[in-house]
Design a protein around this motif. Structure first.
Motif, PDB file in Angstrom:
ATOM      1  N   GLU A  75       0.818  -1.214   0.000  1.00  0.00           N
ATOM      2  CA  GLU A  75       0.000   0.000   0.000  1.00  0.00           C
ATOM      3  C   GLU A  75       0.852   1.264   0.000  1.00  0.00           C
ATOM      4  O   GLU A  75       0.562   2.216  -0.740  1.00  0.00           O
ATOM      5  N   ALA A  76       1.898   1.300   0.798  1.00  0.00           N
ATOM      6  CA  ALA A  76       2.774   2.477   0.845  1.00  0.00           C
ATOM      7  C   ALA A  76       3.469   2.685  -0.503  1.00  0.00           C
ATOM      8  O   ALA A  76       3.574   3.820  -0.983  1.00  0.00           O
ATOM      9  N   VAL A  77       3.923   1.604  -1.121  1.00  0.00           N
ATOM     10  CA  VAL A  77       4.589   1.691  -2.423  1.00  0.00           C
ATOM     11  C   VAL A  77       3.602   2.158  -3.485  1.00  0.00           C
ATOM     12  O   VAL A  77       3.920   3.027  -4.307  1.00  0.00           O
ATOM     13  N   ARG A  78       2.402   1.619  -3.457  1.00  0.00           N
ATOM     14  CA  ARG A  78       1.385   2.013  -4.435  1.00  0.00           C
ATOM     15  C   ARG A  78       1.109   3.513  -4.343  1.00  0.00           C
ATOM     16  O   ARG A  78       1.129   4.216  -5.350  1.00  0.00           O
ATOM     17  N   LYS A  79       0.912   4.021  -3.137  1.00  0.00           N
ATOM     18  CA  LYS A  79       0.654   5.457  -2.949  1.00  0.00           C
ATOM     19  C   LYS A  79       1.847   6.297  -3.386  1.00  0.00           C
ATOM     20  O   LYS A  79       1.692   7.321  -4.044  1.00  0.00           O
ATOM     21  N   ALA A  80       3.040   5.864  -3.019  1.00  0.00           N
ATOM     22  CA  ALA A  80       4.247   6.614  -3.379  1.00  0.00           C
ATOM     23  C   ALA A  80       4.412   6.679  -4.894  1.00  0.00           C
ATOM     24  O   ALA A  80       4.757   7.742  -5.442  1.00  0.00           O
ATOM     25  N   LEU A  81       4.142   5.574  -5.578  1.00  0.00           N
ATOM     26  CA  LEU A  81       4.302   5.561  -7.034  1.00  0.00           C
ATOM     27  C   LEU A  81       3.206   6.364  -7.737  1.00  0.00           C
ATOM     28  O   LEU A  81       3.444   6.912  -8.820  1.00  0.00           O
ATOM     29  N   ILE A  82       2.046   6.473  -7.129  1.00  0.00           N
ATOM     30  CA  ILE A  82       1.003   7.350  -7.683  1.00  0.00           C
ATOM     31  C   ILE A  82       1.473   8.805  -7.606  1.00  0.00           C
ATOM     32  O   ILE A  82       1.366   9.558  -8.579  1.00  0.00           O
ATOM     33  N   PHE A  83       2.015   9.204  -6.463  1.00  0.00           N
ATOM     34  CA  PHE A  83       2.559  10.558  -6.329  1.00  0.00           C
ATOM     35  C   PHE A  83       3.698  10.769  -7.330  1.00  0.00           C
ATOM     36  O   PHE A  83       3.807  11.835  -7.943  1.00  0.00           O
ATOM     37  N   PHE A  84       4.546   9.761  -7.488  1.00  0.00           N
ATOM     38  CA  PHE A  84       5.643   9.848  -8.442  1.00  0.00           C
ATOM     39  C   PHE A  84       5.113  10.093  -9.853  1.00  0.00           C
ATOM     40  O   PHE A  84       5.606  10.969 -10.573  1.00  0.00           O
ATOM     41  N   ALA A  85       4.108   9.334 -10.259  1.00  0.00           N
ATOM     42  CA  ALA A  85       3.538   9.478 -11.608  1.00  0.00           C
ATOM     43  C   ALA A  85       2.927  10.866 -11.798  1.00  0.00           C
ATOM     44  O   ALA A  85       3.091  11.481 -12.857  1.00  0.00           O
ATOM     45  N   ILE A  86       2.250  11.357 -10.774  1.00  0.00           N
ATOM     46  CA  ILE A  86       1.634  12.689 -10.866  1.00  0.00           C
ATOM     47  C   ILE A  86       2.709  13.758 -11.011  1.00  0.00           C
ATOM     48  O   ILE A  86       2.608  14.645 -11.870  1.00  0.00           O
ATOM     49  N   GLN A  87       3.752  13.685 -10.200  1.00  0.00           N
ATOM     50  CA  GLN A  87       4.797  14.705 -10.296  1.00  0.00           C
ATOM     51  C   GLN A  87       5.518  14.612 -11.637  1.00  0.00           C
ATOM     52  O   GLN A  87       5.913  15.631 -12.199  1.00  0.00           O
ATOM     53  N   LEU A  88       5.681  13.416 -12.169  1.00  0.00           N
ATOM     54  CA  LEU A  88       6.337  13.267 -13.472  1.00  0.00           C
ATOM     55  C   LEU A  88       5.482  13.893 -14.579  1.00  0.00           C
ATOM     56  O   LEU A  88       6.005  14.570 -15.468  1.00  0.00           O
ATOM     57  N   ALA A  89       4.174  13.706 -14.497  1.00  0.00           N
ATOM     58  CA  ALA A  89       3.265  14.333 -15.467  1.00  0.00           C
ATOM     59  C   ALA A  89       3.300  15.852 -15.329  1.00  0.00           C
ATOM     60  O   ALA A  89       3.332  16.580 -16.336  1.00  0.00           O
ATOM     61  N   LEU A  90       3.316  16.349 -14.099  1.00  0.00           N
ATOM     62  CA  LEU A  90       3.399  17.793 -13.878  1.00  0.00           C
ATOM     63  C   LEU A  90       4.731  18.349 -14.380  1.00  0.00           C
ATOM     64  O   LEU A  90       4.793  19.471 -14.898  1.00  0.00           O
ATOM     65  N   ASN A  91       5.784  17.569 -14.236  1.00  0.00           N
ATOM     66  CA  ASN A  91       7.099  17.965 -14.737  1.00  0.00           C
ATOM     67  C   ASN A  91       7.014  18.207 -16.244  1.00  0.00           C
ATOM     68  O   ASN A  91       7.486  19.228 -16.754  1.00  0.00           O
ATOM     69  N   ALA A  92       6.409  17.291 -16.969  1.00  0.00           N
ATOM     70  CA  ALA A  92       6.261  17.433 -18.419  1.00  0.00           C
ATOM     71  C   ALA A  92       5.337  18.596 -18.767  1.00  0.00           C
ATOM     72  O   ALA A  92       5.601  19.344 -19.717  1.00  0.00           O
ATOM     73  N   LEU A  93       4.282  18.765 -17.996  1.00  0.00           N
ATOM     74  CA  LEU A  93       3.324  19.841 -18.249  1.00  0.00           C
ATOM     75  C   LEU A  93       3.980  21.209 -18.135  1.00  0.00           C
ATOM     76  O   LEU A  93       3.665  22.128 -18.901  1.00  0.00           O
ATOM     77  N   TRP A  94       4.916  21.365 -17.202  1.00  0.00           N
ATOM     78  CA  TRP A  94       5.571  22.660 -17.030  1.00  0.00           C
ATOM     79  C   TRP A  94       6.229  23.114 -18.333  1.00  0.00           C
ATOM     80  O   TRP A  94       6.106  24.264 -18.737  1.00  0.00           O
ATOM     81  N   ILE A 111       4.359  25.174 -11.391  1.00  0.00           N
ATOM     82  CA  ILE A 111       5.605  24.673 -10.792  1.00  0.00           C
ATOM     83  C   ILE A 111       5.516  24.642  -9.263  1.00  0.00           C
ATOM     84  O   ILE A 111       6.161  23.817  -8.623  1.00  0.00           O
ATOM     85  N   VAL A 112       4.696  25.518  -8.694  1.00  0.00           N
ATOM     86  CA  VAL A 112       4.475  25.457  -7.235  1.00  0.00           C
ATOM     87  C   VAL A 112       3.772  24.146  -6.888  1.00  0.00           C
ATOM     88  O   VAL A 112       4.160  23.448  -5.937  1.00  0.00           O
ATOM     89  N   LEU A 113       2.771  23.779  -7.665  1.00  0.00           N
ATOM     90  CA  LEU A 113       2.082  22.496  -7.465  1.00  0.00           C
ATOM     91  C   LEU A 113       3.061  21.341  -7.696  1.00  0.00           C
ATOM     92  O   LEU A 113       3.082  20.375  -6.921  1.00  0.00           O
ATOM     93  N   LEU A 114       3.882  21.451  -8.736  1.00  0.00           N
ATOM     94  CA  LEU A 114       4.900  20.429  -9.005  1.00  0.00           C
ATOM     95  C   LEU A 114       5.831  20.269  -7.806  1.00  0.00           C
ATOM     96  O   LEU A 114       6.105  19.148  -7.368  1.00  0.00           O
ATOM     97  N   TRP A 115       6.312  21.397  -7.261  1.00  0.00           N
ATOM     98  CA  TRP A 115       7.222  21.343  -6.116  1.00  0.00           C
ATOM     99  C   TRP A 115       6.569  20.609  -4.943  1.00  0.00           C
ATOM    100  O   TRP A 115       7.203  19.768  -4.293  1.00  0.00           O
ATOM    101  N   LEU A 116       5.313  20.922  -4.678  1.00  0.00           N
ATOM    102  CA  LEU A 116       4.593  20.262  -3.582  1.00  0.00           C
ATOM    103  C   LEU A 116       4.472  18.758  -3.816  1.00  0.00           C
ATOM    104  O   LEU A 116       4.632  17.957  -2.883  1.00  0.00           O
ATOM    105  N   MET A 117       4.215  18.364  -5.055  1.00  0.00           N
ATOM    106  CA  MET A 117       4.112  16.933  -5.372  1.00  0.00           C
ATOM    107  C   MET A 117       5.474  16.238  -5.274  1.00  0.00           C
ATOM    108  O   MET A 117       5.557  15.090  -4.819  1.00  0.00           O
ATOM    109  N   ILE A 118       6.533  16.941  -5.676  1.00  0.00           N
ATOM    110  CA  ILE A 118       7.883  16.376  -5.537  1.00  0.00           C
ATOM    111  C   ILE A 118       8.202  16.188  -4.055  1.00  0.00           C
ATOM    112  O   ILE A 118       8.722  15.144  -3.649  1.00  0.00           O
ATOM    113  N   TYR A 119       7.881  17.192  -3.255  1.00  0.00           N
ATOM    114  CA  TYR A 119       8.151  17.104  -1.821  1.00  0.00           C
ATOM    115  C   TYR A 119       7.379  15.936  -1.198  1.00  0.00           C
ATOM    116  O   TYR A 119       7.942  15.164  -0.418  1.00  0.00           O
ATOM    117  N   GLU A 120       6.125  15.805  -1.540  1.00  0.00           N
ATOM    118  CA  GLU A 120       5.317  14.700  -0.988  1.00  0.00           C
ATOM    119  C   GLU A 120       5.857  13.350  -1.457  1.00  0.00           C
ATOM    120  O   GLU A 120       5.892  12.388  -0.689  1.00  0.00           O
TER     121      GLU A 120
END
Length: 158
Positions: A75-94, A111-120
Motif C-alpha cells: 500500500e505504501a509503495v502504491r501510494k508513493a508511485l502514484i505521487f511519483f507518476a503525478i509529479q512526473l506528469a506535472l514535470n512534463a506539463l511545465w 511549478i508550485v504544485l509540481l514542487w509540492l508533489m515532488i516534496y510529498e
C-alpha cells in the motif's frame, strides 16, 4: 521482475518523458526564450540538458528502488508511485506551459504544485527506502531554483 529491471524501466520512462518535454522546448529556446529578460542568475542554456538528464536518471532509480519494495509494503509503495507518476506528469506539463504556450505565469502556478508533489513524493519515498529519498533531494533543490527562476522571468517580463 527483478530490482534492476524495475529500476531500468522507470529510468527509461523518466528519460522518455524528458525527451518528449524537450521537443516542446526546442523551438522556443531558439526563438522566444532569447527575447525574454532573464535574471543575472539564469544559467547558460547548455546547463539544462545535462542537469535534467541526471535528475531523470536519479528519480528513475529512486522510483525503481521504491517499486522493488512492493512485496513487503504494497500500500505504501502504491501510494508513493502514484505521487511519483503525478509529479512526473506535472514535470512534463511545465515545459508545455512555459515553452509551448509561452506563459511564464501559468507555468509559475503549475511549478508550485509540481514542487509540492515532488516534496510529498520525497517524503513517501524516504519512508520506504532512505536511498530513494536521498536521490530526490537534488531534484527538489533544482525545482526550487527553477521556481525562483520562473518567478523572476515572469516578473521581469510582465
Amino acid at each position: 521482475m527483478n530490482k534492476l529491471t524495475r529500476i531500468l524501466t522507470v529510468v527509461v520512462t523518466c528519460l522518455a518523458v524528458g525527451y518528449f518535454s524537450s521537443l516542446v522546448t526546442q523551438s522556443s529556446i531558439e526563438t522566444w526564450f532569447p527575447t525574454l529578460i532573464k535574471p543575472s542568475f539564469n544559467p547558460p542554456s547548455w546547463v539544462f540538458a545535462p542537469v535534467w538528464t541526471m535528475l531523470y536518471i536519479m528519480m528513475g532509480i529512486a522510483a525503481g528502488l521504491v517499486w522493488n519494495r512492493i512485496d513487503s509494503e504494497k500500500e505504501a509503495v502504491r501510494k508513493a508511485l502514484i505521487f511519483f507518476a503525478i509529479q512526473l506528469a506535472l514535470n512534463a506539463l511545465w515545459s508545455y506551459l512555459f515553452f509551448g504556450l509561452k506563459n511564464p505565469l501559468l507555468a509559475l502556478i503549475e511549478i508550485v504544485l509540481l514542487w509540492l508533489m515532488i516534496y510529498e513524493t520525497y517524503i513517501k519515498f524516504a519512508k520506504i527506502d532512505k536511498i530513494a529519498g536521498y536521490l530526490f533531494i537534488p531534484y527538489l533543490a533544482w525545482v526550487s531554483f527553477a521556481t525562483v527562476l520562473n518567478a523572476s522571468i515572469w516578473w521581469l517580463n510582465k
